[in-house]
Design a protein around this motif. Structure first.
Motif, PDB file in Angstrom:
ATOM      1  N   GLU A  25       0.830  -1.187   0.000  1.00 48.53           N
ATOM      2  CA  GLU A  25       0.000   0.000   0.000  1.00 48.53           C
ATOM      3  C   GLU A  25       0.867   1.241   0.000  1.00 48.53           C
ATOM      4  N   ALA A  26       0.388   2.313  -0.616  1.00 49.43           N
ATOM      5  CA  ALA A  26       1.094   3.591  -0.628  1.00 49.43           C
ATOM      6  C   ALA A  26       0.233   4.626   0.092  1.00 49.43           C
ATOM      7  N   LEU A  27       0.862   5.423   0.898  1.00 44.57           N
ATOM      8  CA  LEU A  27       0.140   6.469   1.610  1.00 44.57           C
ATOM      9  C   LEU A  27       0.064   7.707   0.745  1.00 44.57           C
ATOM     10  N   GLU A  28      -1.027   8.440   0.887  1.00 43.54           N
ATOM     11  CA  GLU A  28      -1.211   9.681   0.143  1.00 43.54           C
ATOM     12  C   GLU A  28      -1.669  10.763   1.112  1.00 43.54           C
ATOM     13  N   LEU A  29      -1.072  11.931   1.009  1.00 46.36           N
ATOM     14  CA  LEU A  29      -1.424  13.044   1.886  1.00 46.36           C
ATOM     15  C   LEU A  29      -2.705  13.698   1.388  1.00 46.36           C
ATOM     16  N   HIS A  30      -3.713  13.742   2.241  1.00 45.81           N
ATOM     17  CA  HIS A  30      -4.972  14.403   1.889  1.00 45.81           C
ATOM     18  C   HIS A  30      -5.126  15.740   2.597  1.00 45.81           C
ATOM     19  N   TYR A  31      -4.708  15.797   3.848  1.00 47.39           N
ATOM     20  CA  TYR A  31      -4.921  17.010   4.631  1.00 47.39           C
ATOM     21  C   TYR A  31      -3.824  17.112   5.686  1.00 47.39           C
ATOM     22  N   ALA A  32      -3.227  18.275   5.797  1.00 52.81           N
ATOM     23  CA  ALA A  32      -2.199  18.510   6.817  1.00 52.81           C
ATOM     24  C   ALA A  32      -2.829  19.319   7.943  1.00 52.81           C
ATOM     25  N   PHE A  33      -2.768  18.788   9.134  1.00 56.15           N
ATOM     26  CA  PHE A  33      -3.277  19.482  10.305  1.00 56.15           C
ATOM     27  C   PHE A  33      -2.095  20.136  11.004  1.00 56.15           C
ATOM     28  N   GLY A  34      -2.105  21.443  11.091  1.00 53.12           N
ATOM     29  CA  GLY A  34      -1.034  22.156  11.761  1.00 53.12           C
ATOM     30  C   GLY A  34      -0.094  22.824  10.785  1.00 53.12           C
ATOM     31  N   ALA A  35       0.806  23.594  11.346  1.00 52.56           N
ATOM     32  CA  ALA A  35       1.780  24.343  10.553  1.00 52.56           C
ATOM     33  C   ALA A  35       3.073  24.444  11.343  1.00 52.56           C
ATOM     34  N   ARG A  36       4.169  24.628  10.629  1.00 42.07           N
ATOM     35  CA  ARG A  36       5.452  24.830  11.302  1.00 42.07           C
ATOM     36  C   ARG A  36       5.531  26.288  11.720  1.00 42.07           C
ATOM     37  N   THR A  37       5.394  26.559  12.992  1.00 45.78           N
ATOM     38  CA  THR A  37       5.429  27.940  13.482  1.00 45.78           C
ATOM     39  C   THR A  37       6.376  28.124  14.655  1.00 45.78           C
ATOM     40  N   HIS A  38       6.912  27.044  15.205  1.00 42.64           N
ATOM     41  CA  HIS A  38       7.721  27.181  16.404  1.00 42.64           C
ATOM     42  C   HIS A  38       9.063  27.861  16.146  1.00 42.64           C
ATOM     43  N   ASP A  39       9.543  27.828  14.905  1.00 45.52           N
ATOM     44  CA  ASP A  39      10.847  28.425  14.641  1.00 45.52           C
ATOM     45  C   ASP A  39      10.889  29.177  13.310  1.00 45.52           C
ATOM     46  N   THR A  40       9.748  29.546  12.782  1.00 46.60           N
ATOM     47  CA  THR A  40       9.698  30.295  11.528  1.00 46.60           C
ATOM     48  C   THR A  40       9.112  31.674  11.763  1.00 46.60           C
ATOM     49  N   ARG A  41       9.456  32.593  10.887  1.00 47.54           N
ATOM     50  CA  ARG A  41       8.910  33.948  10.930  1.00 47.54           C
ATOM     51  C   ARG A  41       8.406  34.284   9.534  1.00 47.54           C
ATOM     52  N   ALA A  42       7.324  35.028   9.448  1.00 48.07           N
ATOM     53  CA  ALA A  42       6.775  35.493   8.173  1.00 48.07           C
ATOM     54  C   ALA A  42       6.641  34.347   7.178  1.00 48.07           C
ATOM     55  N   ALA A  43       6.101  33.235   7.609  1.00 46.66           N
ATOM     56  CA  ALA A  43       6.009  32.063   6.753  1.00 46.66           C
ATOM     57  C   ALA A  43       4.591  31.807   6.257  1.00 46.66           C
ATOM     58  N   ALA A  81     -18.002  23.229   3.908  1.00 48.23           N
ATOM     59  CA  ALA A  81     -17.130  22.048   3.846  1.00 48.23           C
ATOM     60  C   ALA A  81     -15.740  22.425   4.342  1.00 48.23           C
ATOM     61  N   ALA A  82     -14.965  21.420   4.684  1.00 51.20           N
ATOM     62  CA  ALA A  82     -13.595  21.669   5.144  1.00 51.20           C
ATOM     63  C   ALA A  82     -12.817  22.387   4.047  1.00 51.20           C
ATOM     64  N   PRO A  83     -11.921  23.267   4.430  1.00 50.86           N
ATOM     65  CA  PRO A  83     -11.101  23.939   3.423  1.00 50.86           C
ATOM     66  C   PRO A  83     -10.315  22.928   2.590  1.00 50.86           C
ATOM     67  N   ARG A  84     -10.129  23.242   1.325  1.00 54.34           N
ATOM     68  CA  ARG A  84      -9.398  22.363   0.420  1.00 54.34           C
ATOM     69  C   ARG A  84      -7.912  22.692   0.501  1.00 54.34           C
ATOM     70  N   GLN A  85      -7.077  21.665   0.441  1.00 55.32           N
ATOM     71  CA  GLN A  85      -5.628  21.843   0.473  1.00 55.32           C
ATOM     72  C   GLN A  85      -4.978  21.218  -0.748  1.00 55.32           C
ATOM     73  N   ARG A  86      -3.914  21.878  -1.187  1.00 55.76           N
ATOM     74  CA  ARG A  86      -2.990  21.296  -2.152  1.00 55.76           C
ATOM     75  C   ARG A  86      -1.617  21.349  -1.497  1.00 55.76           C
ATOM     76  N   HIS A  87      -0.693  20.518  -1.952  1.00 55.65           N
ATOM     77  CA  HIS A  87       0.599  20.419  -1.273  1.00 55.65           C
ATOM     78  C   HIS A  87       1.746  20.405  -2.266  1.00 55.65           C
ATOM     79  N   TYR A  88       2.719  21.287  -2.030  1.00 60.74           N
ATOM     80  CA  TYR A  88       3.986  21.233  -2.765  1.00 60.74           C
ATOM     81  C   TYR A  88       4.891  20.316  -1.969  1.00 60.74           C
ATOM     82  N   ARG A  89       5.310  19.198  -2.578  1.00 62.10           N
ATOM     83  CA  ARG A  89       6.001  18.163  -1.818  1.00 62.10           C
ATOM     84  C   ARG A  89       7.375  17.808  -2.379  1.00 62.10           C
ATOM     85  N   ALA A  90       8.071  18.758  -2.956  1.00 62.52           N
ATOM     86  CA  ALA A  90       9.376  18.456  -3.549  1.00 62.52           C
ATOM     87  C   ALA A  90      10.519  18.488  -2.539  1.00 62.52           C
ATOM     88  N   HIS A  91      10.300  19.025  -1.345  1.00 62.71           N
ATOM     89  CA  HIS A  91      11.364  19.069  -0.332  1.00 62.71           C
ATOM     90  C   HIS A  91      11.476  17.717   0.360  1.00 62.71           C
TER      91      HIS A  91
END
Length: 199
Positions: free
Chosen positions: A27-45, A80-90
């Protein structure tokens, strides 16, 4: 000593699980929705794109969130829940994001020994350029600018104790200039409106 390890036991043979295997699952996993954001060490992101999507880092992906349209009918069903798209090249956690003034181009950068900076299209999620080789440990800030002669620049600063500031001609993939920016962490980058000054 890790006290939680004392309570761990392997599953019993009666659990009905398949035998342990070192092979990759089918089986392969697929990202549908990301809960949360990286905010603990970023600024103006957190930024807005030309489509009104909110762009922000959430571990290795950059999330493009389309908020639901507000309802003018107070008796309407909840949106409905907000729709997300993801840039996943990193391949490592994203530590900085910037959006070009056209609202379509996005720069994102990651942490790591040889962090990469990706410039990509927010509509198609296609990578346009990848910059690397100037920074170590991660990138903490990014800013776009255009010179009067039309050269597209990107400034980046790393997370080192004595941060390196780099100026890129990102369309050509060239590092134009670099220098140390003092002995304290740089919390943000911004160009003046005419692109002549960087602070």
């Amino acid at each position: 000593m890790r006290p939680w390890l004392r309570g761990l036991e392997p599953p019993s043979p009666d659990a009905g699980l398949p035998p342990p295997s070192e092979r990759a699952p089918l089986e392969a996993l697929e990202l549908h929705y990301a809960f949360g954001a990286r905010t603990h060490d970023t600024r103006a992101a957190v930024h807005l794109t030309a489509r009104g999507e909110v762009a922000y880092p959430a571990a290795a992906p950059v999330v493009l969130l389309s908020p639901p349209a507000p309802s003018t009918n107070p008796t309407a069903a909840p949106p409905a829940a907000p729709r997300q798209r993801h840039y996943r090249a990193h391949s490592a956690a994203v530590s900085a994001v910037a959006v070009h003034r056209n609202g379509t181009l996005v720069a994102s950068a990651a942490v790591g020994d040889d962090p990469s900076i990706h410039i990509w299209d927010a509509h198609s999620l296609q990578t346009i350029a990848v910059l690397r080789g100037a920074h170590a440990g991660g990138v903490g800030g990014l800013a776009f600018s255009t010179t009067p002669d039309g050269t597209e620049l990107l400034a980046s600063v790393d997370l080192a104790p004595s941060p390196l500031l780099a100026l890129w001609d990102w369309r050509r993939g060239e590092l134009r200039a670099s220098g140390r920016a003092g002995r304290q962490r740089v919390l943000g980058l911004a160009f003046s409106p005419n692109g002549a000054l960087l602070s």
